[in-house]
Design a protein around this motif. Structure first.
Motif: not given
Length: 730
Positions: A183-188, A191-203, A209-210
Motif C-alpha cells: 500500500p502507498p503508506a509503505s513508501t514512507m 509508525y506501523p499502525e499507519s501502514g508506514h515502515v520502520t526498523g525501530y519497531y520490528p514486526s 501502536s503509537k
C-alpha cells in the motif's frame, strides 16, 4: 523525501486519487504487462535518482599531515564507525540489510566488472544508480525525506543481472520489497499502525501502536535511556525492549540496576529488557575503539574511549553520556571524532537514535573564523528577542571547528553538527560545534537551480556557498547553543524563580516547566527534532544581518572577493525561501506527514515570509498560463522591515514555549505553522517536476600496509561508491 517507483510485479492494479487529481496505479506483486504511459509518468516519481552528482569526500591532504600516531587513531575510529553500517540498515527497513548483502555479493561475484552482466548500457547505468543511491542512504528509503525509492531498471532485468552473478535465490528473497509500493503508506517511514515502515519497531506479526510506544517510554524512560533500543511486540500484553550491546546479559546489573522487566500499568502489560541487539557489530565497534585508545593523544581521550567501549559492549547509555562529557572537554584535537546512537529524527517517536560515526581532521585556517564567532557568542546571543530569564545563566564557550571529513558513517552527511544532544550535559558542561568544510564546499557547486528569479541568478550562484556557511555557523553555535530550559532540578529546587517568571507572550505567570527526569525530547515528543531545527534556523535568519557577525566571515560593505555584506544577507534569506518551497517535495499530501524535520522547519519559515504584514516581502510568482514554473520574488529592501520582524515574532514564540516546557501550546503552534494550506499544496507538482537529484558522497577507506596507515580514495562515480563499500568488509 518523497520519491517513487518502477515497474512492480503484481497481479492487481489499484487506483487511488492523489491531490494532483491524477490516477496513480499501484501494481501488485505479479504484474505481467508493461505499464501504460500514464503509469510510467506516475511511477517515475519514485525512481532512484538519475545522473545524481557524485562527489569524492576528500580529506587526503589533511590526513597526510597527521602524525603516524594520529593516523592510527583515525584509522581505528573509522573502522569502528563503519561497523555500525548494518545497524543503520536494520534501523531503516526490514529488507535493507538483505539488499545491501545482494549488492556487495553481486559486486564480488563479477569482480566489480558490471560489463560482465547481460545488460545494455542504459540498464547497467540504472542498476548502478540504484546501488549507489542505496549505499549513499544506507537503505532503500531516502535519508533526507524518509521516502522509498526503487530501481529504474525493470524487475526482469534486475533478476537477470543477479542470475549472471549466481544470486537468483538472494534476489528472489528481496525482489518484492525492492519494487513494492503498495500500500502507498509503505513508501514512507513512520509508525506501523499507519501502514508506514520502520526498523525501530520490528514486526513479529503483531503491530505495535503509537500509544503503546509512548506508554512504554513513560514507564521505562526514566530508567533506561531509549537511544540504543528497539521495541518488539511479542504478545497482546507483552513487549521486549532490545538493547544494543555485545553482551547478552547486563554487566553489574546494567543501567536498570538488575531489573529485567517493567510493568506498563497504563496498558496492563509488561516489557522485558533483552540485551544483545546488534551483538556482533557492538563487539567489533568496542574492539576497534579499544585499539584506538592505544593511540589517544591525552588522558581525556583515553577516558572517552573507555566509556565508549563500555557503552557499546554493555549497552549502557549512561556510559555513553560519560563519553560525551569527556568529548566536550577534549578541546581542539587534531582528529575530531564522535560515535554512537545520536540523532532521533527517523524514529517515529523521535526518541531512538540512528547510528552514526564521525572522523575528521581540523582545517586550522577556517577554524580561526569560527573561533572569532565563539568569542562573540555571548554578545550575539544577547541580541536575540527574549530576556535573560530564558537564556543560560552562563554561556560556556564551546569548541567550534571547521573539519574535513574522512568518515561519516550513517545514512546521510550533514553540513554542520551541534552535539551532544543530552540536555543536562549541554546545560552544565557544554557542547561542540563543527562545520564540515568539504561537505559545504561540495554542496556549493554551481549547478543551475530552479525557482530563482532571472535577475538574482548570478548573485545567487556566486554567494550561496558563503551565505550558507554563515547560516550554518550561526545555526549550530547560536541556534542550538542558545536557550535555557526552566527546570525543577529536584523536588522543590528550580533553576529559575518559580512562580515569578512572566511570559512575554501573554504577560501571565509561567506555570509550566521541566520536571525532574524530563528532557526537551521527552516533553515535546516526535515534533521535537523539527521544532528545534526550526528554532535554530530562525536564530540564523534573525542574526545574520548583524554587521559585526558578517565581518567575522569576511563580509563587509566594501568586500568584493567574499561578497558584500548586504548581498550575503539577501542570498541567505533567498536560500531559506527557496528551501521552504523545495520542502514541499518532502511533504505527503495524503497523510499530511513531513518526511524530513529540517524541511518541515524551512517550510514554516517560508510561510512567515509570505504571510507577514502586507505580504509584499516574498511572492511566489507564476506567469499567466504557465503551470510549470514558480519564481521566488523577494524584495530585498524589506528584509529589515518585513523579513527579520517576521522571523523575530515566530522565533520568540518557538523559544518561550520550548524554554518553559509548554508542549500543550508549543506543539500545536508549530504543527499549525508548518501545515500546508491548499494554495501552497497546489504548487507541489511543480516542485516535484523541477527537483534536482541529491548529491552522493564517496568516502575514502584506510588500511594498514607494512605498518603504515594508507588512505585510499575512489573515483567519483556510482562504481566508486560501490567499490568503497565492498572494500570495507563490514
Amino acid at each position: 523525501m518523497i520519491r517513487s517507483f518502477q515497474r512492480v510485479s503484481q497481479s492487481l492494479i489499484v487506483s487511488r486519487r492523489f491531490s494532483t487529481g491524477r490516477n496513480i496505479f499501484f501494481p501488485s506483486l505479479a504484474l505481467r504487462h508493461s505499464p501504460s504511459t500514464e503509469e510510467r509518468i506516475i511511477m517515475a516519481d519514485f525512481y532512484a535518482d538519475s545522473k545524481a552528482p557524485v562527489s569524492l569526500l576528500t580529506a587526503k591532504s589533511h590526513f597526510e599531515k597527521l602524525t603516524e600516531k594520529e593516523q592510527f587513531y583515525a584509522h581505528y575510529f573509522s573502522k569502528a564507525a563503519h561497523f555500525g553500517t548494518r545497524v543503520v540498515l536494520r534501523q531503516v527497513s526490514p529488507e535493507s540489510e538483505a539488499i545491501y548483502d545482494l549488492i556487495i555479493s553481486l559486486y564480488s561475484s563479477i569482480s566489480g566488472d558490471f560489463t560482465k552482466l547481460h545488460l545494455n548500457e542504459t540498464e547497467r547505468e540504472e542498476l548502478l544508480e540504484y546501488f549507489s543511491q542505496f549505499l549513499g542512504n544506507l537503505g532503500n528509503y531516502k535519508s533526507f525525506g524518509d521516502v522509498k525509492f526503487v530501481p529504474r531498471i525493470s524487475q526482469e532485468k534486475f533478476a537477470a543481472a543477479c542470475a549472471d552473478g549466481g544470486l537468483s535465490a538472494d534476489f528472489d528473497k528481496v525482489k518484492e520489497s525492492i519494487y513494492s509500493i503498495y500500500p502507498p503508506a509503505s513508501t514512507m517511514l513512520g509508525y506501523p499502525e499507519s501502514g508506514h515502515v520502520t526498523g525501530y519497531y520490528p514486526s513479529t506479526g503483531l503491530t505495535i501502536s503509537k500509544a503503546e510506544v509512548e506508554a512504554i517510554h513513560d514507564a521505562v524512560g526514566g530508567i533506561i535511556l531509549p537511544e540504543n533500543t528497539r521495541i518488539l511486540k511479542t504478545g497482546e500484553k507483552t513487549f521486549e525492549m532490545l538493547i544494543s550491546s555485545a553482551v547478552t546479559a547486563p554487566i553489574g546489573g546494567g543501567d536498570a540496576k538488575g531489573q529485567s522487566e517493567f510493568s506498563v500499568d497504563s496498558l496492563g502489560a509488561t516489557v522485558k529488557l533483552v540485551y544483545g541487539d546488534h551483538a556482533r557489530e557492538m563487539g567489533k565497534i568496542a574492539e576497534m575503539l579499544d585499539k584506538a585508545r592505544e593511540y589517544a593523544a591525552n588522558k581525556t581521550q583515553e577516558r572517552m574511549l573507555v566509556a565508549y567501549s563500555a557503552s557499546f559492549r554493555e549497552g549502557s547509555m549512561q556510559e555513553h553520556k560519560v563519553s560525551q562529557k569527556e568529548w566536550v572537554r577534549d578541546i581542539g584535537p587534531s582528529v575530531e571524532t564522535n560515535i554512537g546512537f545520536i540523532e532521533t529524527y527517523r524514529d517515529p517517536a523521535g526518541i531512538r537514535g540512528e547510528w552514526e560515526g564521525l572522523i575528521a581532521m581540523v582545517n586550522k585556517e577556517r577554524t580561526k573564523t569560527f573561533g572569532a564567532l565563539v568569542e562573540g557568542a555571548k554578545k550575539f546571543i544577547s541580541l536575540l528577542p527574549w530576556d535573560r530569564t530564558f537564556e543560560k545563566d552562563e554561556f560556556t564557550p564551546p569548541d567550534f571547528t571547521s573539519l574535513e571529513v574522512m568518515t561519516f558513517a550513517g545514512s546521510g552527511i550533514p553540513a554542520g553538527i551541534n552535539i551532544p544532544n543530552y540536555d543536562d550535559i549541554r546545560q552544565t558542561i557544554g557542547f561542540k560545534n563543527v562545520s564540515l568544510g568539504n561537505v559545504l564546499n561540495a554542496r556549493s557547486s554551481k549547478e543551475k537551480v530552479p525557482f530563482i528569479a532571472e535577475q538574482d541568478i548570478e548573485l545567487y550562484e556566486k554567494l550561496r556557498g558563503p551565505a550558507f556557511e554563515v547560516q550554518v555557523g550561526i545555526h549550530e553555535l547560536l541556534g542550538h547553543g542558545s536557550g535555557k530550559l526552566l527546570t525543577e532540578l529536584e523536588p522543590g529546587k528550580f533553576n529559575f524563580a518559580n512562580g515569578k517568571v512572566i511570559s512575554p507572550l501573554d504577560n501571565q505567570v509561567i506555570e509550566t516547566y521541566y520536571r525532574p527526569g524530563q528532557t526537551w525530547g521527552s516533553v515535546f515528543g516526535a515534533v521535537a527534532g523539527a521544532y528545534e531545527e526550526c528554532r535554530a534556523e530562525c536564530v540564523a535568519m534573525y542574526l545574520c544581518p548583524e554587521t559585526e557577525l558578517l565581518e567575522i566571515f569576511g563580509h563587509t560593505d566594501t568586500s568584493t572577493d567574499l561578497g558584500l555584506a548586504d548581498d550575503v544577507v539577501f542570498i541567505a534569506y533567498l536560500l531559506m525561501a527557496r528551501a521552504g518551497l523545495v520542502a514541499l517535495e518532502y511533504w505527503d499530501p495524503q497523510s499530511g506527514k513531513w518526511g524530513q524535520p529540517h524541511m518541515q522547519a524551512r517550510f514554516s519559515i517560508l510561510k512567515q515570509f509570505l504571510e507577514y504584514g502586507d505580504g509584499s516581502f516574498v511572492v511566489l510568482a507564476q506567469e499567466e498560463g504557465d503551470s510549470e514554473t514558480i519564481t521566488i520574488q523577494m524584495d530585498r529592501t524589506k528584509i529589515a522591515s518585513h523579513g527579520r520582524p517576521a522571523v523575530a515574532a515566530y522565533l520568540n514564540k518557538l523559544h518561550i514555549y520550548k524554554s518553559s516546557g509548554d508542549a500543550a501550546r508549543g506543539v500545536p503552534f508549530f504543527l499549525d505553522a508548518s501545515s500546508v494550506p491548499a494554495h501552497l499544496a497546489k504548487l507541489r507538482p511543480i516542485v516535484l517536476a523541477n527537483k534536482l537529484p541529491r548529491r552522493q558522497f564517496v568516502q575514502a577507506n584506510t588500511e594498514i600496509v607494512n605498518g603504515k596507515v594508507i588512505y585510499k580514495e575512489y573515483e567519483e562515480s556510482a562504481l566508486g561508491m560501490i567499490k568503497s563499500f565492498a572494500e570495507r568488509s563490514v
